[in-house]
Structures are given as structure tokens and as C-alpha cells.
Design a protein around this motif. Structure first.
Motif, short mmCIF file in Angstrom:
data_model
loop_
_atom_site.label_atom_id
_atom_site.label_comp_id
_atom_site.label_asym_id
_atom_site.label_seq_id
_atom_site.Cartn_x
_atom_site.Cartn_y
_atom_site.Cartn_z
N GLY A 79 -47.99 -88.39 22.61
CA GLY A 79 -48.30 -87.79 21.32
C GLY A 79 -47.91 -86.33 21.22
N GLY A 80 -46.84 -85.93 21.89
CA GLY A 80 -46.45 -84.52 21.90
C GLY A 80 -45.13 -84.20 21.24
N GLU A 81 -44.53 -85.15 20.52
CA GLU A 81 -43.20 -84.92 19.95
C GLU A 81 -43.16 -83.70 19.03
N ALA A 82 -44.17 -83.58 18.16
CA ALA A 82 -44.16 -82.49 17.19
C ALA A 82 -44.38 -81.12 17.84
N LEU A 83 -44.86 -81.11 19.06
CA LEU A 83 -45.15 -79.85 19.75
C LEU A 83 -43.96 -79.33 20.55
N ALA A 84 -42.91 -80.15 20.65
CA ALA A 84 -41.70 -79.73 21.38
C ALA A 84 -40.49 -80.18 20.58
N PRO A 85 -40.26 -79.63 19.39
CA PRO A 85 -39.18 -80.11 18.52
C PRO A 85 -37.81 -79.70 19.02
N GLY A 212 -34.32 -78.70 22.81
CA GLY A 212 -35.73 -78.74 22.45
C GLY A 212 -36.56 -78.02 23.49
N TRP A 213 -37.67 -77.45 23.07
CA TRP A 213 -38.58 -76.79 24.01
C TRP A 213 -39.97 -76.77 23.41
N ALA A 214 -40.96 -76.60 24.27
CA ALA A 214 -42.36 -76.66 23.84
C ALA A 214 -42.73 -75.40 23.06
N ARG A 215 -43.34 -75.61 21.91
CA ARG A 215 -43.86 -74.49 21.12
C ARG A 215 -45.33 -74.24 21.43
N VAL A 216 -45.83 -74.93 22.43
CA VAL A 216 -47.20 -74.76 22.94
C VAL A 216 -47.09 -74.60 24.45
N PRO A 217 -48.15 -74.19 25.12
CA PRO A 217 -48.09 -74.14 26.59
C PRO A 217 -47.78 -75.52 27.18
N LEU A 218 -46.98 -75.54 28.23
CA LEU A 218 -46.63 -76.81 28.86
C LEU A 218 -47.86 -77.58 29.31
N GLY A 219 -48.90 -76.87 29.70
CA GLY A 219 -50.12 -77.53 30.13
C GLY A 219 -50.74 -78.40 29.05
N ARG A 220 -50.55 -78.02 27.80
CA ARG A 220 -51.10 -78.85 26.73
C ARG A 220 -50.39 -80.19 26.66
N LEU A 221 -49.07 -80.19 26.95
CA LEU A 221 -48.31 -81.43 26.96
C LEU A 221 -48.54 -82.21 28.24
N HIS A 222 -48.21 -81.59 29.38
CA HIS A 222 -48.09 -82.31 30.64
C HIS A 222 -49.41 -82.49 31.36
N ASP A 223 -50.46 -81.79 30.91
CA ASP A 223 -51.78 -81.98 31.50
C ASP A 223 -52.74 -82.56 30.46
N THR A 224 -53.04 -81.79 29.40
CA THR A 224 -54.05 -82.24 28.44
C THR A 224 -53.66 -83.55 27.76
N LEU A 225 -52.50 -83.58 27.10
CA LEU A 225 -52.10 -84.80 26.39
C LEU A 225 -51.76 -85.93 27.35
N ALA A 226 -51.13 -85.60 28.47
CA ALA A 226 -50.80 -86.64 29.45
C ALA A 226 -52.06 -87.27 30.01
N ARG A 227 -53.05 -86.47 30.33
CA ARG A 227 -54.31 -87.00 30.86
C ARG A 227 -54.99 -87.90 29.83
#
Length: 469
Positions: A79-85, A212-227
Motif C-alpha cells: 500500500g505504498g505506491e502513492a508514497l513513492a511516485p 521514482g523515490w520515496a516522498r516519505v521516510p523509507l521506514g514508513r514504507l519498508h518497516d511500518t507498511l511492510a509490517r
């Protein structure tokens, strides 16, 4: 549920998270163990108390391309597509510190290879003769097969010389892209991996290299959302658990031994999604025909220099530099949580950083602040409010000639034990794309062994999804 229908994934980076999601989606009861207190592997964030307030800092700048279909699947799955356009179209500003000239590498909607013809024809950092030679080399590169074993043993620099590329062309074009994607300069790169990068990224489809690159901290994608995605899939996630050994059980299953004896129970499937040196220590005897080859896969460092100025000094979201120790610069202020009016936070991503990784923070400050001021006139009058450095000494595997024959596949001779990680034989360099693909492959092979339908592995199509040209 029998041990055969249980899986343990060791490692919570992108490869491990991907494998765990794919196994759980297929109905396998899965536990993921990670030695760190968070997920994300080498693409993570951490908090920093800065003079400008609390920041959420990425350990390094990570980007992906439109052709990275597996990582794009991963973003969608969590669910992180919009956060790394992605960029609508590839557009790389390139500043030359030696001449003061600014240029761009920008694609058009024309078919390959004409999509980059206009950008190359007007690229100010090469002479007209060098531009023509670069175009010819690109066409020749399209004829190479990255899967050809002969290419693995050759170096990219030699191929470029044989195809008329001057040292300036290598620095201003081929290494500009190659160092950032391969983490090595052309003379240290396998021709097979270089061909993979340039054929897939620049010469497969008009929009393949859109960034493309994350417009939020990577931890939000690869830790919070991934978990969150893992837990929704039914995966048991346990962090701060260090795995010490694998023990074969009489029934053919496996028990995973941990530092504190917190065994997750018997499992029929184990995926080792850890760096190659850790995998070598954990693999049972005889699991690979030549286990010593893992030690021969070298590593390469990346250094990131972080600078917070008291005012804006860069109007673009990022740029690449020539004639300077600076390689790539990104504006990370909004993503890191820098408040309005607090200045600007720039992150310098320095690949192939064997020398910089040994320099002290003071030495790097003396090296990079003047270089930034040379590139960005507004930085000359700005005050530095914060300066710090992050280092990853083994950020990637070294893409040296011959590395292809050292990289193992997912399968091992230990029944039920599989390997995952960007260092495995994906055909890709050490990127987020390669990590996700390795996790997909490990899960697919594990499910095949269980005679479990797994469907198509997402993201492995060679085609690039349609563009909004």
C-alpha cells in the motif's frame, strides 16, 4: 498444521519480507525473524535530534525505475505506491562544476532509441563527436545478451573503449548512470551487469528509466507498511531475534536456533534472506557444492552526506554532478519532517565510496561543503545548521567481472532451505528490484517443492507497464 506447511524466513529486508508475503499468501504458516529491531534491511530510516528539530533520516538515498516491476509490485502489495511516485518522464539535471554548465538527460515519447536522441544531441557535457560515438555505443549495447556467460568475465570499461568512448564520455554519461545503479565504476563492473542496467533501463521501453523515490521516510514504507502487510497476511513477525544455526530434524524438517533459544517451532521451509556471509555461516554442510564462493562475492560501500542549511539553496528535487566529488544530491527536507522556514536538508549519495568510507566526519565536511558551494551558488552565503554522515560499508555486493558465476540461485541441496537476497542470481545488480525478485524466486521454489499452487510471480515480466506519455 504439519512442519511441512510451516515456513521460517530469516531476515526482514526487502527479500525476506517479499518471500514471507508470497508464502503466506499461498497459505503457508510463516514466521519472519529479523535481528534488528525494525524491518527494511539496508533501506531504512532512523530518528535524529537535530538543531532544526526532530528529523526522520534515511540511511541512504534509494531510487527505483519504472522498469523495476517487482519493486513496484512490492509497493502496491504494502500500500505504498502513492508514497513513492515516479517521474512522468525521465529528467536528470546534470551540473558540471568544472565548466559551470547545466545540462539535462530528458526523454521524449518517441520509440526506443529515439526517445533519448534529442537529449543526447543537445547534451552540453559531451562534444558533438562524443555524442555520436555514444549513440553508436548505445546501439551496440542493445545487441548484447546479459545472460551470455562470456559477458560476465569481461569489464565494462574495456567494452566502452573498444566502442570509441572517451574518458570524458565515460565520466559524463556511462559512469554518471552506472556508478549510481551498480555502485562501481566501469573498470570494476561486469559487462553482463552493465548490459542489464543499460539495456533494461534505457533501451527497453521509452519510459523504462523514469525515476521514482520515496516522498516519505523509507521506514514508513519498508518497516511500518511492510509490517502491517505481513501481519494482515498472517505472518508472525519477530524482531530483535538473532538466528545462530539450522538444525535438521528426524522427520526432515528444520529447527531454527536463536541466540536466546526462542525457536519458532519446526518448519518444512526455511528461507535465508540475509547477507552472503551470514548465509554461509547458517547453511548446513553440503547445501552448496562450492560454499566458499560466497566469500568471494565482494562488497562495496556507499556513503551519504547529510547537510541542513538555514535557507533554500536548491530549487530542484535532485541533480547529478560532474567535475566534482559530489555525485547525486536530493532535497529530503519534506520527507524528513523539516518544518517550513527551517531551511533545506540535502542528502548527497556517494556510491563506489571506498575512500570516503574511511574518512572522518570532519574530513568529509571539509571535502563536500566547498564542493556543494561550487555547484550551488546560494550555498555560499548559507549557514550550515547540521551536518552528519551515514555509512554502509557493505551496502551492495561488488559487481566485479566474474561475480555472476559466484551468485547462487535460490535452491540449495538442503531440502527445504532456500536463499534470497540481492546478491543471489537474479540477473540484476544489488538494487531494491533485485532484492524483491530474489524473495519472489525463493518463495516460488519453496511452493513448488510443497506442490502448492503459487500463480504467476508478480513483477517478473520483462515488459514495462503502459506509460502516460
Amino acid at each position: 498444521m504439519t512442519a511441512g506447511r510451516r515456513a521460517v524466513v530469516v531476515g526482514g529486508g526487502l527479500a525476506g519480507v517479499t518471500a514471507a508475503l508470497r508464502l503466506a499468501d499461498a497459505g503457508v504458516r510463516t514466521t519472519l525473524l529479523e535481528s534488528r529491531p525494525r524491518l527494511g534491511g539496508l533501506a531504512f530510516s532512523f530518528p535524529r535530534s537535530s538543531p532544526v528539530g526532530e528529523l526522520s533520516v534515511d540511511n541512504g538515498q534509494h531510487v527505483y525505475l519504472r522498469c523495476c516491476t517487482a519493486y513496484r509490485w512490492f509497493l502496491g502489495r504494502i500500500g505504498g505506491e502513492a508514497l513513492a511516485p515516479l517521474q512522468r518522464r525521465l529528467d536528470i539535471p546534470v551540473l558540471d562544476a568544472a565548466t559551470g554548465r547545466a545540462g539535462r538527460l530528458r526523454r521524449h515519447a518517441a520509440p526506443v532509441p529515439l526517445h533519448l536522441a534529442a537529449a543526447l544531441a543537445t547534451y552540453p557535457h559531451l562534444s558533438p563527436r562524443e555524442r555520436l560515438a555514444a549513440a553508436r555505443a548505445a546501439l551496440a549495447l542493445r545487441t548484447l545478451d546479459p545472460a551470455d556467460p562470456a559477458l560476465d568475465g569481461a569489464d565494462f570499461a574495456g567494452w566502452l573503449r573498444r566502442h570509441g568512448q572517451s574518458p570524458r564520455s565515460v565520466a559524463a554519461l556511462w559512469d554518471l548512470v552506472g556508478v549510481a545503479t551498480l555502485n562501481a565504476r566501469a573498470e570494476d563492473v561486469s559487462l553482463a551487469l552493465a548490459a542489464k542496467v543499460f539495456r533494461t533501463g534505457l533501451l527497453s521501453a521509452p519510459g523504462a528509466a523514469d525515476i521514482g523515490w520515496a516522498r516519505v521516510p523509507l521506514g514508513r514504507l519498508h518497516d511500518t507498511l511492510a509490517r502491517r502487510a505481513l501481519e494482515r497476511a498472517g505472518v508472525t513477525v519477530r524482531t530483535a531475534v538473532r538466528v545462530r544455526a539450522l538444525h535438521r530434524l528426524p522427520d526432515g524438517g528444520w529447527r531454527v536456533g536463536t541466540a536466546r533459544g526462542e525457536a519458532p517451532g519446526a518448519a518444512g521451509t526455511v528461507v535465508l534472506a540475509v547477507p552472503q556471509d551470514q548465509a554461509a555461516r547458517l547453511l548446513p554442510a553440503g547445501a552448496l557444492p562450492d560454499p566458499e564462493r560466497l566469500a568471494r562475492i565482494g562488497t562495496a560501500p556507499i556513503v551519504n552526506v547529510h547537510v541542513v542549511y538555514d535557507r533554500p539553496v536548491l530549487r530542484r528535487p535532485f541533480f547529478a554532478a560532474l567535475g566534482s566529488p559530489v555525485q547525486w544530491v536530493f532535497d529530503r527536507g519534506e520527507a524528513a519532517g523539516l518544518g517550513p522556514g527551517s531551511g533545506q536538508y540535502l542528502a548527497l549519495s556517494q556510491s563506489a565510496a571506498q575512500r570516503d568510507v574511511e574518512r572522518t566526519g570532519a574530513e568529509l565536511r571539509a571535502r563536500y561543503l566547498p564542493a556543494l558551494a561550487e555547484l550551488l551558488p546560494a550555498a555560499r552565503a548559507a549557514r550550515v545548521r547540521d551536518f552528519f554522515v551515514t555509512r554502509e560499508r557493505a551496502a551492495t555486493f561488488a559487481p566485479a567481472p566474474g561475480v555472476g558465476r559466484l551468485r547462487p540461485g535460490a535452491h540449495t541441496n538442503a531440502p527445504g532451505v532456500f536463499l534470497a537476497g540481492a546478491w543471489c542470481a537474479t540477473g540484476w545488480p544489488a538494487t531494491m528490484e533485485g532484492a524483491v525478485r530474489s524473495g519472489q524466486t525463493a518463495a516460488r521454489e519453496a511452493l513448488a517443492r510443497l506442490r502448492q499452487p503459487h500463480g504467476d510471480t508478480p513483477g517478473e515480466s520483462a515488459s514495462v507497464p503502459p506509460l502516460n506519455a
